[in-house]
Scaffold this motif. Structure first.
Motif, PDB file in Angstrom:
ATOM      1  N   ASP A 185       0.813  -1.222   0.000  1.00 12.04           N
ATOM      2  CA  ASP A 185       0.000   0.000   0.000  1.00 12.04           C
ATOM      3  C   ASP A 185       0.846   1.273   0.000  1.00 12.04           C
ATOM      4  O   ASP A 185       0.430   2.298  -0.546  1.00 12.04           O
ATOM      5  N   THR A 186       2.011   1.217   0.645  1.00 11.64           N
ATOM      6  CA  THR A 186       2.824   2.437   0.785  1.00 11.64           C
ATOM      7  C   THR A 186       3.947   2.520  -0.236  1.00 11.64           C
ATOM      8  O   THR A 186       4.567   3.581  -0.361  1.00 11.64           O
ATOM      9  N   LEU A 187       4.225   1.430  -0.958  1.00 11.65           N
ATOM     10  CA  LEU A 187       5.319   1.447  -1.920  1.00 11.65           C
ATOM     11  C   LEU A 187       5.149   2.549  -2.977  1.00 11.65           C
ATOM     12  O   LEU A 187       6.140   3.239  -3.307  1.00 11.65           O
ATOM     13  N   PRO A 188       3.943   2.769  -3.529  1.00  9.93           N
ATOM     14  CA  PRO A 188       3.804   3.870  -4.507  1.00  9.93           C
ATOM     15  C   PRO A 188       4.212   5.223  -3.937  1.00  9.93           C
ATOM     16  O   PRO A 188       4.805   6.046  -4.641  1.00  9.93           O
ATOM     17  N   TYR A 189       3.920   5.446  -2.661  1.00 11.27           N
ATOM     18  CA  TYR A 189       4.292   6.732  -2.058  1.00 11.27           C
ATOM     19  C   TYR A 189       5.807   6.835  -1.904  1.00 11.27           C
ATOM     20  O   TYR A 189       6.405   7.855  -2.264  1.00 11.27           O
ATOM     21  N   PHE A 190       6.450   5.773  -1.386  1.00 11.12           N
ATOM     22  CA  PHE A 190       7.892   5.855  -1.159  1.00 11.12           C
ATOM     23  C   PHE A 190       8.666   5.898  -2.477  1.00 11.12           C
ATOM     24  O   PHE A 190       9.750   6.478  -2.546  1.00 11.12           O
ATOM     25  N   LEU A 191       8.100   5.316  -3.525  1.00  6.64           N
ATOM     26  CA  LEU A 191       8.761   5.389  -4.829  1.00  6.64           C
ATOM     27  C   LEU A 191       8.554   6.749  -5.484  1.00  6.64           C
ATOM     28  O   LEU A 191       9.323   7.126  -6.365  1.00  6.64           O
ATOM     29  N   GLY A 192       7.533   7.472  -5.069  1.00  3.59           N
ATOM     30  CA  GLY A 192       7.248   8.763  -5.688  1.00  3.59           C
ATOM     31  C   GLY A 192       6.179   8.700  -6.753  1.00  3.59           C
ATOM     32  O   GLY A 192       5.994   9.661  -7.503  1.00  3.59           O
ATOM     33  N   ALA A 193       5.479   7.542  -6.852  1.00  2.69           N
ATOM     34  CA  ALA A 193       4.388   7.444  -7.821  1.00  2.69           C
ATOM     35  C   ALA A 193       3.235   8.366  -7.448  1.00  2.69           C
ATOM     36  O   ALA A 193       2.458   8.779  -8.312  1.00  2.69           O
ATOM     37  N   VAL A 194       3.124   8.666  -6.174  1.00  8.33           N
ATOM     38  CA  VAL A 194       2.152   9.672  -5.735  1.00  8.33           C
ATOM     39  C   VAL A 194       2.947  10.844  -5.179  1.00  8.33           C
ATOM     40  O   VAL A 194       3.972  10.665  -4.538  1.00  8.33           O
ATOM     41  N   ALA A 549      17.514   7.668  -3.008  1.00  9.92           N
ATOM     42  CA  ALA A 549      18.511   8.729  -2.788  1.00  9.92           C
ATOM     43  C   ALA A 549      18.481   9.759  -3.913  1.00  9.92           C
ATOM     44  O   ALA A 549      18.565  10.963  -3.666  1.00  9.92           O
ATOM     45  N   ASN A 550      18.385   9.277  -5.136  1.00 16.49           N
ATOM     46  CA  ASN A 550      18.386  10.218  -6.266  1.00 16.49           C
ATOM     47  C   ASN A 550      17.109  11.039  -6.343  1.00 16.49           C
ATOM     48  O   ASN A 550      17.107  12.149  -6.878  1.00 16.49           O
ATOM     49  N   ARG A 551      16.020  10.502  -5.834  1.00 17.87           N
ATOM     50  CA  ARG A 551      14.739  11.209  -5.882  1.00 17.87           C
ATOM     51  C   ARG A 551      14.395  11.877  -4.559  1.00 17.87           C
ATOM     52  O   ARG A 551      13.315  12.452  -4.423  1.00 17.87           O
ATOM     53  N   ASP A 552      15.321  11.767  -3.583  1.00 17.69           N
ATOM     54  CA  ASP A 552      15.113  12.384  -2.270  1.00 17.69           C
ATOM     55  C   ASP A 552      13.782  11.949  -1.666  1.00 17.69           C
ATOM     56  O   ASP A 552      12.991  12.768  -1.182  1.00 17.69           O
ATOM     57  N   ARG A 553      13.542  10.649  -1.693  1.00 19.79           N
ATOM     58  CA  ARG A 553      12.310  10.111  -1.146  1.00 19.79           C
ATOM     59  C   ARG A 553      12.409   9.984   0.381  1.00 19.79           C
ATOM     60  O   ARG A 553      13.512   9.882   0.946  1.00 19.79           O
ATOM     61  N   PRO A 554      11.266   9.993   1.065  1.00 16.02           N
ATOM     62  CA  PRO A 554      11.266  10.007   2.547  1.00 16.02           C
ATOM     63  C   PRO A 554      11.528   8.631   3.166  1.00 16.02           C
ATOM     64  O   PRO A 554      10.680   8.074   3.875  1.00 16.02           O
ATOM     65  N   VAL A 555      12.717   8.101   2.896  1.00 15.66           N
ATOM     66  CA  VAL A 555      13.140   6.812   3.468  1.00 15.66           C
ATOM     67  C   VAL A 555      14.496   7.037   4.134  1.00 15.66           C
ATOM     68  O   VAL A 555      15.367   7.708   3.544  1.00 15.66           O
ATOM     69  N   PRO A 556      14.698   6.554   5.357  1.00 17.25           N
ATOM     70  CA  PRO A 556      16.022   6.683   5.973  1.00 17.25           C
ATOM     71  C   PRO A 556      17.105   6.202   5.009  1.00 17.25           C
ATOM     72  O   PRO A 556      16.979   5.129   4.409  1.00 17.25           O
ATOM     73  N   ALA A 557      18.184   6.976   4.897  1.00 23.34           N
ATOM     74  CA  ALA A 557      19.190   6.722   3.857  1.00 23.34           C
ATOM     75  C   ALA A 557      20.258   5.760   4.346  1.00 23.34           C
ATOM     76  O   ALA A 557      21.455   6.043   4.290  1.00 23.34           O
ATOM     77  N   PHE A 558      19.833   4.651   4.888  1.00 24.68           N
ATOM     78  CA  PHE A 558      20.808   3.626   5.277  1.00 24.68           C
ATOM     79  C   PHE A 558      20.195   2.256   5.061  1.00 24.68           C
ATOM     80  O   PHE A 558      18.971   2.099   4.948  1.00 24.68           O
ATOM     81  N   LEU A 559      21.080   1.259   4.977  1.00 20.77           N
ATOM     82  CA  LEU A 559      20.651  -0.125   4.809  1.00 20.77           C
ATOM     83  C   LEU A 559      21.514  -0.990   5.709  1.00 20.77           C
ATOM     84  O   LEU A 559      22.752  -0.935   5.635  1.00 20.77           O
ATOM     85  N   LEU A 560      20.870  -1.730   6.581  1.00 20.92           N
ATOM     86  CA  LEU A 560      21.589  -2.645   7.475  1.00 20.92           C
ATOM     87  C   LEU A 560      21.476  -4.062   6.922  1.00 20.92           C
ATOM     88  O   LEU A 560      20.372  -4.578   6.724  1.00 20.92           O
ATOM     89  N   LEU A 561      22.608  -4.674   6.656  1.00 19.24           N
ATOM     90  CA  LEU A 561      22.649  -6.043   6.144  1.00 19.24           C
ATOM     91  C   LEU A 561      23.334  -6.910   7.195  1.00 19.24           C
ATOM     92  O   LEU A 561      24.494  -6.652   7.567  1.00 19.24           O
ATOM     93  N   ASP A 562      22.624  -7.888   7.677  1.00 16.01           N
ATOM     94  CA  ASP A 562      23.157  -8.754   8.731  1.00 16.01           C
ATOM     95  C   ASP A 562      23.486 -10.122   8.147  1.00 16.01           C
ATOM     96  O   ASP A 562      22.616 -10.799   7.596  1.00 16.01           O
ATOM     97  N   LYS A 608      24.874  10.176  -0.150  1.00 15.50           N
ATOM     98  CA  LYS A 608      23.423  10.146   0.080  1.00 15.50           C
ATOM     99  C   LYS A 608      22.939   8.821   0.657  1.00 15.50           C
ATOM    100  O   LYS A 608      21.752   8.680   0.962  1.00 15.50           O
ATOM    101  N   PHE A 609      23.838   7.874   0.793  1.00 15.20           N
ATOM    102  CA  PHE A 609      23.396   6.539   1.189  1.00 15.20           C
ATOM    103  C   PHE A 609      24.468   5.919   2.077  1.00 15.20           C
ATOM    104  O   PHE A 609      25.667   6.094   1.850  1.00 15.20           O
TER     105      PHE A 609
END
Length: 648
Positions: A185-194, A549-562, A608-609
Motif C-alpha cells: 500500500d505504501t510502496l507507490p508513495y515511497f517510490l514517488g508514484a504519488v 537517494a536520487n529522488r530524495d524520497r522520505p526513506v532513511p538513507a541507510f541499509l543494514l545487512l546482517d 546520500k546513502f
C-alpha cells in the motif's frame, strides 16, 4: 534524510559504550558469533519507535538500561535514546531526545523522559521528510485506510540474517501478511508514484465532492419545489412575448423569468386599441354599450321581482274567493234567526255545541269579501307596472342591438382596430394565466450563483480526480519501477546472479523479484541457491535505495545487512572436512563481489546513502573493506562488555 552516526548502549550502573559509523559510507562490523552483531538491527528498530523490542534475550537485553542512536539529519544531529522494558515487559514509553548542530553522546545521568514513543515517531517522520500520505483501499475492500509512517519507511532499511537469504520474502517483516500488505500500500508513495501533496489533493477532492453533493442537493430541492415550473414559465413567457407584454430573451435565468412574470402581473395591461390608434366613435359606442348592459341587468331584475309579486297576489285572491264561496252557505238563515240554530229545522241549538254562531259567519263573509275586492283592484296595477318594465327592457335590448350593429360597422371599417381588440382579449387571457401561475409558485431563491459554483467545482473535481486516480498512479508507478528495474538488472549482472541475463523486475503485487525469461516469468522463490537469494535481496535493496537517494524520497538513507555471507562458507574457513581450497576461494570471491558492489553503489551516491554490515569475514587484503571496518568484535570485544551488571 536520516543516517546513523553511532549506536550507544548504557549500562545499569551508568557506563555507556558507543559504536561509531560514518554517514554516506559503508560501515562494517566484523565479529564472532554471540558478540551482539544481530542485536544492532533490533536496537535500531526499537530506537525508531517499534511497538515492542526485538532484541534476543541475553546480556544485550538484561545488562543494558538504554539503547541510543546518534543520527545525522538534514537539520543537524539528533540523539535518541529509549529505555529498555522493565522486567518481562515488551516496550517502554520513556524516550530521550536531544537535537543540535552537533550532539555529544550524553552521559547516563542525563537520560530522562523527554517524550514518548509516538512523539519519537513523529520527530523521526519529520526528519526523514514523511508527508501525510493516506492510502485509501479500493472500493469493496474492508481494510481501513493506511497512513504511511516511519515504520513503513524502515522496512526498506533492514535485512536480518533470517531475511536476507529468504526466497519467498524480499522485505523486512514481509512474512507477516499485514506487514506485506502495508508495504504494497505504501510502496507507490515511497517510490514517488504519488506526489507529496497527494494527501492534500485527496482531501481537496473530498471537500470538492462534498460541496458538489451539497449544491446538487440544494438544486434538486429547488427543482422539486418548482416541479414543472420552468417549462410552465417558459410557455407563459412565450405567450406574453407573442402579445407584446415582454421582450425577455431566451437565455434568462429562472429568477429573471419569475421576476418578469411578476412585473407583467403587477402592471396595468396596455390597451391594444389605444396602441392601434382607436377612434373616438368606437370608444363612445363601447361606453354606451357598457351603460346599456348595466341598464338591461337592472330592468331584468325589476321585472323578475314584479312578476313574483303578481303571482303571489293572484294566488291570494283565488284563495279568498274560495273561502267567500264556502261562507255564502250562511245565507240560508234569516237575519232574525238566533245565533245557534239548526239549518234544517231552525230550532235553537244548545250552547255547548261550540260551533261559530251565524253572526260570526256573516262577519267573516263580509271581511273576506272586502279584502278580496281590494286584491282584485290591485292586480291590474301590478300588471300595468310589469308591462311598463317590459317595454323599457325591450327598448334597451333594441338599443343594444343597434349599438352592436354600430360597433360591428366601426370594426369592419377599421381592420387595425379589429386586430387591436383581438390582441387585447389575448393579453387579458395571458395575463389571467400568468396571475394564476405567479400566485401559486413558492418563493424560490436565486440558484444561478450555485449553478456557476457547481460548474467550477466540477472542473476542479476532474483535475483532482485525474491527479489521484488509480490509472495515473499506476502509470507513474510503472515509470518508477522501470528505473528501479534498470538498476536491478545492472547490479545483478555485476555480481553474476543466475538469470541476470534476463530482464529483471520488482513485482509490487507479490513483493518479489521476477526474471522474465523467454520461456516464462521466474519469481525469486523458484530460483535455486541461497547465494542467489542473498544476491537478489542485496541488489533489490540497493536498486531501491539508489532510486530513493536520487529522488530524495522520505526513506532513511541507510541499509543494514546482517550476515550477508551466510550463504557461503565462511571466508575465514580453512581447507578440510570436505572443503577444498578452490571452493573456499570461490566463496570468498562471491562474497567479495557482494561487498564490491555495495562499495560501488554507496560511492556512486556520493554521501546520500549509508550501508551498515554486520558479518563474520574480515578481508585483510581488501583496502576498501579495511577502511570501512569500524570494529572487530573478537577476543572479548562485544557490543555489551562482559563486566556490565544485569538490571534489577
Amino acid at each position: 534524510m536520516i543516517q546513523i552516526r553511532a549506536i550507544v548502549t548504557y549500562s545499569h550502573d551508568g557506563r555507556h559504550r558507543f559504536v561509531p559509523f560514518e554517514p554516506g559510507r559503508v560501515n562494517i562490523i566484523s565479529g564472532d558469533s554471540r558478540t551482539g552483531k544481530s542485536a544492532i538491527l533490533g536496537i535500531i528498530e526499537y530506537c525508531f519507535g517499534a511497538p515492542e523490542i526485538d532484541v534476543p534475550e541475553g546480556k544485550v537485553r538484561r545488562n543494558v538500561a538504554w539503547f541510543g542512536l546518534l543520527l545525522q539529519t538534514h537539520r543537524g544531529q539528533a540523539f535518541v535514546a529509549r529505555q529498555l522494558p522493565k522486567g518481562d515487559g515488551k516496550s517502554n514509553e520513556v524516550v530521550y531526545i536531544q537535537t543540535d548542530t552537533e550532539v555529544a553522546i550524553p552521559p547516563a545521568s542525563a537520560l530522562r523522559q523527554t517524550t514518548n514513543r509516538e512523539g519519537l515517531r513523529s520527530l523521526l517522520a519529520s526528519w526523514v521528510g514523511l508527508s501525510d500520505y493516506l492510502h485509501e483501499p479500493p472500493a469493496g475492500h474492508t481494510r481501513a485506510p493506511l497512513a504511511a509512517t516511519i515504520s513503513h519507511a524502515l522496512t526498506f532499511c533492514l535485512q536480518s540474517q533470517n531475511e536476507i537469504a529468504q526466497r519467498r520474502h524480499l522485505f523486512h517483516g514481509a512474512s507477516d501478511r499485514f506487514v506485506a500488505q502495508a508495504i504494497k500500500d505504501t510502496l507507490p508513495y515511497f517510490l514517488g508514484a504519488v506526489t507529496d501533496d497527494y494527501v492534500a489533493q485527496q482531501q481537496e477532492l473530498k471537500r470538492v465532492r462534498t460541496e458538489i453533493r451539497q449544491i446538487e442537493r440544494r438544486l434538486a430541492e429547488a427543482a422539486s419545489i418548482r416541479g414543472d415550473g420552468i417549462g410552465r414559465s417558459d410557455t407563459l413567457l412565450a405567450e406574453a412575448k407573442a402579445v407584446g407584454l415582454t421582450t425577455l430573451g431566451d437565455g434568462a435565468t429562472w429568477q429573471e423569468k419569475i421576476d418578469t412574470l411578476r412585473a407583467i402581473q403587477s402592471k396595468p395591461v396596455p390597451s391594444a386599441a389605444e396602441e392601434a390608434g382607436e377612434d373616438a366613435e368606437f370608444k363612445r359606442l363601447s361606453i354606451v354599450r357598457s351603460e346599456l348592459v348595466l341598464e338591461q341587468r337592472a330592468l331584468q331584475s325589476t321585472l323578475e321581482r314584479a312578476r313574483g309579486f303578481e303571482g303571489s297576489s293572484k294566488g291570494y285572491s283565488a284563495e279568498a274567493r274560495e273561502h267567500a264561496a264556502r261562507l255564502n252557505a250562511v245565507t240560508v238563515f234569516e237575519h232574525d234567526t238566533p245565533g245557534h240554530s239548526c239549518p234544517l229545522c231552525l230550532q235553537n241549538l244548545p250552547e255547548v255545541s261550540q260551533v261559530p254562531s251565524i253572526g260570526d259567519l256573516r262577519a267573516a263573509q263580509d271581511y273576506i269579501g272586502e279584502r278580496s275586492g281590494a286584491m282584485d283592484s290591485a292586480t291590474p296595477r301590478i300588471a300595468t307596472a310589469i308591462q311598463e318594465v317590459e317595454s323599457r327592457l325591450a327598448d334597451v335590448r333594441r338599443r343594444l342591438e343597434d349599438n352592436r350593429a354600430l360597433l360591428t360597422a366601426v370594426k369592419r371599417t377599421n381592420e387595425r382596430l379589429q386586430l387591436a381588440t383581438d390582441t387585447e382579449a389575448r393579453r387579458a387571457m395571458v395575463l389571467g394565466r400568468i396571475s394564476l401561475y405567479v400566485e401559486n409558485i413558492p418563493q424560490m431563491p436565486d440558484v444561478s450563483e450555485q449553478q456557476e459554483r457547481l460548474a467550477v467545482l466540477r472542473k476542479q473535481e476532474t483535475t483532482l480526480d485525474e491527479a489521484v486516480s488509480a490509472d495515473t498512479i499506476q502509470a507513474k508507478m510503472e515509470s518508477c519501477l522501470s528505473n528501479v528495474n534498470r538498476h536491478l538488472s545492472d547490479y545483478a549482472q555485476r555480481i553474476d546472479l543466475e538469470y541476470s541475463d534476463a530482464p529483471l523486475r520488482l513485482d509490487p503485487r507479490n513483493l518479489t523479484i521476477v526474471a522474465d525469461t523467454p520461456e516464462r516469468p521466474v519469481p525469486m522463490r523458484e530460483i535455486g541457491s541461497g547465494e542467489n537469494h542473498v544476491g537478489y535481496h542485496i541488489v533489490a535493496h540497493l536498486a531501491l535505495h539508489t532510486w530513493f537517494a536520487n529522488r530524495d524520497r522520505p526513506v532513511p538513507a541507510f541499509l543494514l545487512l546482517d550476515q550477508l555471507s551466510q550463504a557461503h562458507f565462511s571466508p575465514d574457513t580453512v581447507p578440510g572436512e570436505g572443503r577444498t581450497q578452490e571452493k573456499i576461494d570461490a566463496d570468498r570471491k562471491a562474497v567479495k563481489r557482494l561487498f564490491s558492489l555495495i562499495f560501488d553503489v554507496v560511492a556512486s551516491l556520493d554521501g546520500k546513502f549509508q550501508v551498515i554490515i554486520t558479518d563474520h569475514p574480515d578481508f585483510s587484503d581488501d583496502v576498501r573493506f579495511q577502511k570501512a571496518l569500524r570494529e572487530r568484535w573478537r577476543d572479548g570485544l562485544k557490543l555489551v562488555p562482559d563486566d556490565w551488571p544485569p538490571g534489577p
